[in-house]
Design an enzyme around this catalytic site. Structure first.
Site, PDB file in Angstrom:
ATOM      1  N   CYS A  49      50.981  65.053  29.970  1.00 23.72           N
ATOM      2  CA  CYS A  49      49.759  65.301  29.201  1.00 23.72           C
ATOM      3  C   CYS A  49      48.960  66.452  29.799  1.00 23.72           C
ATOM      4  CB  CYS A  49      48.900  64.039  29.158  1.00 23.72           C
ATOM      5  SG  CYS A  49      47.360  64.224  28.219  1.00 23.72           S
ATOM      6  N   CYS A  55      41.559  63.457  33.056  1.00 20.75           N
ATOM      7  CA  CYS A  55      41.254  62.316  32.201  1.00 20.75           C
ATOM      8  C   CYS A  55      41.418  61.016  32.981  1.00 20.75           C
ATOM      9  CB  CYS A  55      42.174  62.314  30.985  1.00 20.75           C
ATOM     10  SG  CYS A  55      41.923  60.897  29.892  1.00 20.75           S
ATOM     11  N   CYS A  58      44.575  57.889  32.694  1.00 19.56           N
ATOM     12  CA  CYS A  58      45.814  57.752  33.474  1.00 19.56           C
ATOM     13  C   CYS A  58      45.565  58.235  34.901  1.00 19.56           C
ATOM     14  CB  CYS A  58      46.949  58.594  32.871  1.00 19.56           C
ATOM     15  SG  CYS A  58      47.446  58.124  31.210  1.00 19.56           S
ATOM     16  N   CYS A 132      47.262  62.552  23.522  1.00 21.14           N
ATOM     17  CA  CYS A 132      47.225  61.351  24.348  1.00 21.14           C
ATOM     18  C   CYS A 132      48.611  60.745  24.380  1.00 21.14           C
ATOM     19  CB  CYS A 132      46.212  60.333  23.813  1.00 21.14           C
ATOM     20  SG  CYS A 132      46.051  58.881  24.897  1.00 21.14           S
ATOM     21  N   GLN A 236      46.128  41.860  24.053  1.00 21.38           N
ATOM     22  CA  GLN A 236      46.982  42.491  25.045  1.00 21.38           C
ATOM     23  C   GLN A 236      47.185  43.949  24.635  1.00 21.38           C
ATOM     24  OE1 GLN A 236      47.723  41.227  27.869  1.00 21.38           O
ATOM     25  NE2 GLN A 236      47.139  39.093  27.490  1.00 21.38           N
ATOM     26  N   PHE A 263      41.410  29.536  29.243  1.00 20.55           N
ATOM     27  CA  PHE A 263      41.001  30.913  28.936  1.00 20.55           C
ATOM     28  C   PHE A 263      41.913  31.425  27.817  1.00 20.55           C
ATOM     29  CE2 PHE A 263      40.240  30.074  33.440  1.00 20.55           C
ATOM     30  CZ  PHE A 263      38.887  30.350  33.565  1.00 20.55           C
ATOM     31  N   GLU A 282      38.411  27.771  25.732  1.00 24.90           N
ATOM     32  CA  GLU A 282      37.934  29.163  25.692  1.00 24.90           C
ATOM     33  C   GLU A 282      36.412  29.184  25.558  1.00 24.90           C
ATOM     34  OE1 GLU A 282      37.027  32.938  25.583  1.00 24.90           O
ATOM     35  OE2 GLU A 282      39.088  32.302  26.039  1.00 24.90           O
ATOM     36  N   ASP A 328      44.915  31.991  32.144  1.00 18.74           N
ATOM     37  CA  ASP A 328      44.850  33.429  31.851  1.00 18.74           C
ATOM     38  C   ASP A 328      43.406  33.897  31.970  1.00 18.74           C
ATOM     39  OD1 ASP A 328      45.340  36.020  31.040  1.00 18.74           O
ATOM     40  OD2 ASP A 328      45.507  35.518  28.915  1.00 18.74           O
ATOM     41  N   CYS A 354      45.335  39.772  35.532  1.00 22.22           N
ATOM     42  CA  CYS A 354      45.206  41.227  35.432  1.00 22.22           C
ATOM     43  C   CYS A 354      44.584  41.793  36.705  1.00 22.22           C
ATOM     44  CB  CYS A 354      44.372  41.613  34.213  1.00 22.22           C
ATOM     45  SG  CYS A 354      42.707  40.930  34.214  1.00 22.22           S
TER      46      CYS A 354
END
Length: 396
Positions: A49, A55, A58, A132, A236, A263, A282, A328, A354
């Site tokens: 890119c 940017c 990334c 992108c 996701q 979650f 949740e 999660d 995550c």
């Protein structure tokens, strides 16, 4: 002139040499000369890119897939080692370029010029995206039309957030931070949404999203079930990443008949668990209402519970009822829920994370409570970023 080899990539993306120096934009196998110049090694690729490395979307476009995969494994292994843990870490599942189906961009107008893109790394300066390599092409194709719309819709010198997502019905747009009033603004939004064939165009003036265009109710299919999709809801990042996470959770769940999905969000895992009876907890009201509506329409054996699992985690006695518990949590992890799990009799846990650091912290709690960490499956959904997702299996 002497050289020193880059042996790994640190958590924030810098290469680390064998003598401990951090060198930006280097890959394992590169060589750093005394004058600071770099001799590229076998895992250093030409960034695809034009906006890299400015940017902030990334950080690792200079790594090939072998090096990026090793980076993901190292992140998980280092986090576990900090808690005195180790286990099998599987080969990461990597999402291909141009597959991001959701993203939050920023937009601002300066006079007649409108910029849309990500911010520079460590800065508020906006990169006006001319290309992108991570966004799905249908989402990137919206940027030019959005610039034309915002040229009249945005107040001068105002920055707004633009949430883009792919739904079952097509592209979904949510703009935060503006309050376009009047007939002309309404007509321009309608004309834009109709011309672009949008599934929805919503505005959040600060009081929650309001749809300005939504010809049919917007949904997202999860486990073959069409779930109502509230504006700005979590998805996701890529279909491939979701499939990898779901496959790992299913592997842990096996043929279990009673499962707790904590979650649960909109039900990414709830609806992937087949004929099992699922408790879905949740805290987000909009998400759990969407999940319950979809489960009812599909005839699924799901009990949806609007419950803040940070303030009111399931107790050990409640958890004893389930054969498998799926966790999660957000980036903060699930310390309170992990502590209750550690005292439960639930035989298997699928932990989706995550954040390797908070995952490892919670993993230590579970292991001290008698669980064994069997394996970890890393997933690279955020192409060329330092972001790591994973699924881990715990059993007792």
């Amino acid at each position: 002139m002497s050289e020193v080899e880059v042996v790994r990539v640190a958590a924030r993306g810098d290469g680390v040499t064998s003598d401990g120096r951090h060198v930006a934009l280097t890959a394992p196998g590169d060589w750093v000369r005394d004058d600071g110049t770099i001799r590229a090694g076998p895992h250093h690729q030409i960034p695809p890119c034009r906006h890299f490395p400015l940017c902030g979307g990334c950080q690792l476009q200079h790594l090939d897939d072998v090096a990026w995969s090793s980076f993901l494994v190292d992140r998980v292994a280092s986090a576990l080692a900090a808690q005195g843990l180790e286990t099998e870490i599987r080969t990461p599942e990597l999402s291909p370029p141009r597959t991001r189906r959701r993203a939050t961009l920023h937009a601002e107008r300066r006079g007649k010029q409108v910029r849309i893109g990500f911010s520079e790394a460590g800065s508020h300066k906006l990169i006006d995206l001319a290309e992108c390599q991570v966004l799905a092409p249908p989402l990137f194709a919206l940027l030019s039309p959005l610039r034309r719309l915002f040229a009249t819709l945005l107040p001068d010198a105002r920055r707004v957030n633009v949430h883009l997502a792919m739904s079952d019905q097509g592209r979904d747009v949510l703009v935060e931070g503006i309050d376009p009033e009047g007939l002309a603004a309404a007509e321009s939004i309608t004309a834009f949404a109709e011309a672009e064939g949008l599934a929805r165009f919503a505005i959040d003036e600060g009081f929650g999203p309001t749809a300005r265009w939504e010809p049919t109710p917007v949904t997202i299919s999860l486990g073959g079930v069409a779930v109502p999709l509230p504006s700005g809801s979590f998805l996701q990042a890529t279909p491939e990443g979701e499939a990898a996470l779901v496959a790992a959770v299913r592997e842990v769940a096996g043929e279990a008949g009673t499962i707790a999905d904590l979650f649960a969000g909109l039900g990414t895992f709830t609806f992937a668990l087949g004929s099992a009876r699922v408790y879905a907890g949740e805290a987000s009201r909009d998400a759990i209402l969407a999940l319950k509506a979809a489960a009812g329409a599909a005839g699924r054996q799901v009990f949806g519970d609007h419950r803040d699992l940070f303030r009111r985690p399931l107790t050990s006695v409640e958890l004893d009822r389930f054969e498998v518990v799926v966790l999660d949590p957000p980036r903060a992890g699930a310390r309170e829920q992990a502590q209750a799990l550690a005292g439960s009799k639930a035989p298997k846990v699928a932990y989706v994370s995550c954040n390797p650091s908070t995952f490892a912290r919670d993993a230590e709690i579970l292991c001290k409570g008698g669980y064994r960490l069997d394996w970890v499956q890393p997933v690279g959904q955020f192409r060329w970023s330092t972001h790591v997702e994973l699924v881990a299996r715990f059993s007792r």
